[in-house]
Scaffold this active site. Sequence first.
Site, short mmCIF file in Angstrom:
data_model
loop_
_atom_site.label_atom_id
_atom_site.label_comp_id
_atom_site.label_asym_id
_atom_site.label_seq_id
_atom_site.Cartn_x
_atom_site.Cartn_y
_atom_site.Cartn_z
N HIS A 54 0.83 -1.22 0.00
CA HIS A 54 0.00 0.00 0.00
C HIS A 54 0.86 1.27 0.00
CE1 HIS A 54 -3.85 -2.12 0.69
NE2 HIS A 54 -3.11 -2.96 1.37
N ASN A 127 -10.30 -2.97 2.20
CA ASN A 127 -9.97 -2.90 0.77
C ASN A 127 -11.25 -2.63 -0.02
OD1 ASN A 127 -7.17 -3.41 0.78
ND2 ASN A 127 -7.48 -5.61 0.90
#
Length: 492
Positions: A54, A127
Amino acid sequence: MENKKLTTASGRPYVEHENSMTAGERGPVLLQDYILHEKMAHFNRERIPERVVHAKGSGAYGTFTVTNDITPYTKAKLFSEVGKQTKVFLRFSTVGGEKGSADSERDPRGFALRFYTEDGNWDLVGNNTPVFFIKDAKKFSDFIHTQKRHPQTNLKSATMVWDFWSLNPESLHQVLILMSDRGTPFGYRHMNGYGSHTFSMINAENERVYVKFHFKTAQGIKNLTEPEADQMRTTDMDYAQRDLFEHIEKGEFPKWNLKIQVMTEAESRVAKVNPFDVTKVWPHKDYPLMDVGVLELNENPQNYFQDVEQAAFAPTHIVDGIGFSPDRMLQGRILSYPDAQRYRLGANYEQIPVNRCPFATNNYQRDGAMRIDGNGGSEPNYYPNSFDSIVVDQSYKEPALDLGEHVVADHYDRNGVGEDDHFTQPGNLYRIMTEEAKTNTVHNIVGAMSGIDGPKREEIIFRQLCHWFRADADLGMRIAKGLQVDVSKFMQ
Ligand code: NDP
């Protein structure tokens, strides 16, 4: 605008910002030019460790507003009454790419949301997909290595990726979502967010239910096809950041509708699929979505590094009325996220403004690099003590978790009997797709699997094809055709 003096970091006003001090007009630079040292030394330290996953992200502040009463399920203060508003910070991200990678890569998107509640910060670190690739955190580093660069070539490797996935059919559900056009969303505003894991909610009577969190985009789902995503990589590799920032700047605030699914503890013991398996969803018809509230992003941070790069989320950050579940991935993340933040930002990362709880924090943690909150002043740094007024409030105690009578600790196979159906839910997803979505998904899978090379190519392709066939025969046939695989040979 009022003029400000140019100063050193210690506040001394100075004059010479461009010319180094030299011995003579053309002579060597003098050691005593400390402004030069300060500029260069600070510059050398501008980068902090990149997130291992990420790394590329965008973030904004906003507001969460409760629209429906869920107090029968939770005593969390942010849900205490309809109309209540809570400040939030949301960071979106891609997962596998480095900080300079393109926003349109095929990848899940992070949806990490912080609620600044009066009972502490609550981080829902999810997510844009309701499931995940693996169901046990012990597999996480192996999985992520396959998504990164090959140890010798330093190139991304379709062979590593599909070798891992084909050997771990629990990934199939998430891989199918990733290979659909939802794997390349049109920026961050047009995708859903999911808490993904199962969490607990605890009500005022201290009764527990299990929940799933769904944030449905109010902008509508919009994706890029693979050719559009490829094109976007060259025309604007930062388009998701630009799209989010510019819409918020214009006052066109993106919104998501929060909904939950609820399962009682009794239901969780007899559910058809393991409710704590993050590779599975809870079917909507069995566990209908309930409306909870609206999330709106309405403020861009003034400084990207300060607020977005230093944002440090952790599923560990829960609040009274919200709890964990036995989901093995969630349990692993309870350890790994704060650990990663302490490594990346230091032991006192929770004092950085975007991470700081805006309400009271009282404890006996002291010292450490970059301590800036007063460090407890002259108050005692040990507990119990006879001097301060910090007390333990028993009303915050969570109900005990009933694990049954004969619980035996062991390394239980996550894919043991009753836990090994990796195919029904991906098959269900394929079967509800429109014809166009099916065609694009097959195209994307064929393109991605075509990159498998080397001596194990055929073995990996056959193994993965087998999984696609088991999910849905039509899906398997279409992929086999696209890869020009002789199915009769494969059937043997
Ligand atoms: P439903 O028909 O009630 O729900 C289907 C869901 O699939 C919708 O929420 C829809 O999201 C979502 N969806 C559609 N296309 C895609 C895609 N390409 N990638 C991801 N999600 C997509 O059926 P069920 O609840 O019985 O679930 C059937 C299958 O749908 C599951 O096996 C799972 O793969 C998928 N799914 C289920 C979810 C759940 O929580 N039950 C959540 C998301 C996906 P939207 O409404 O936003 O268009």
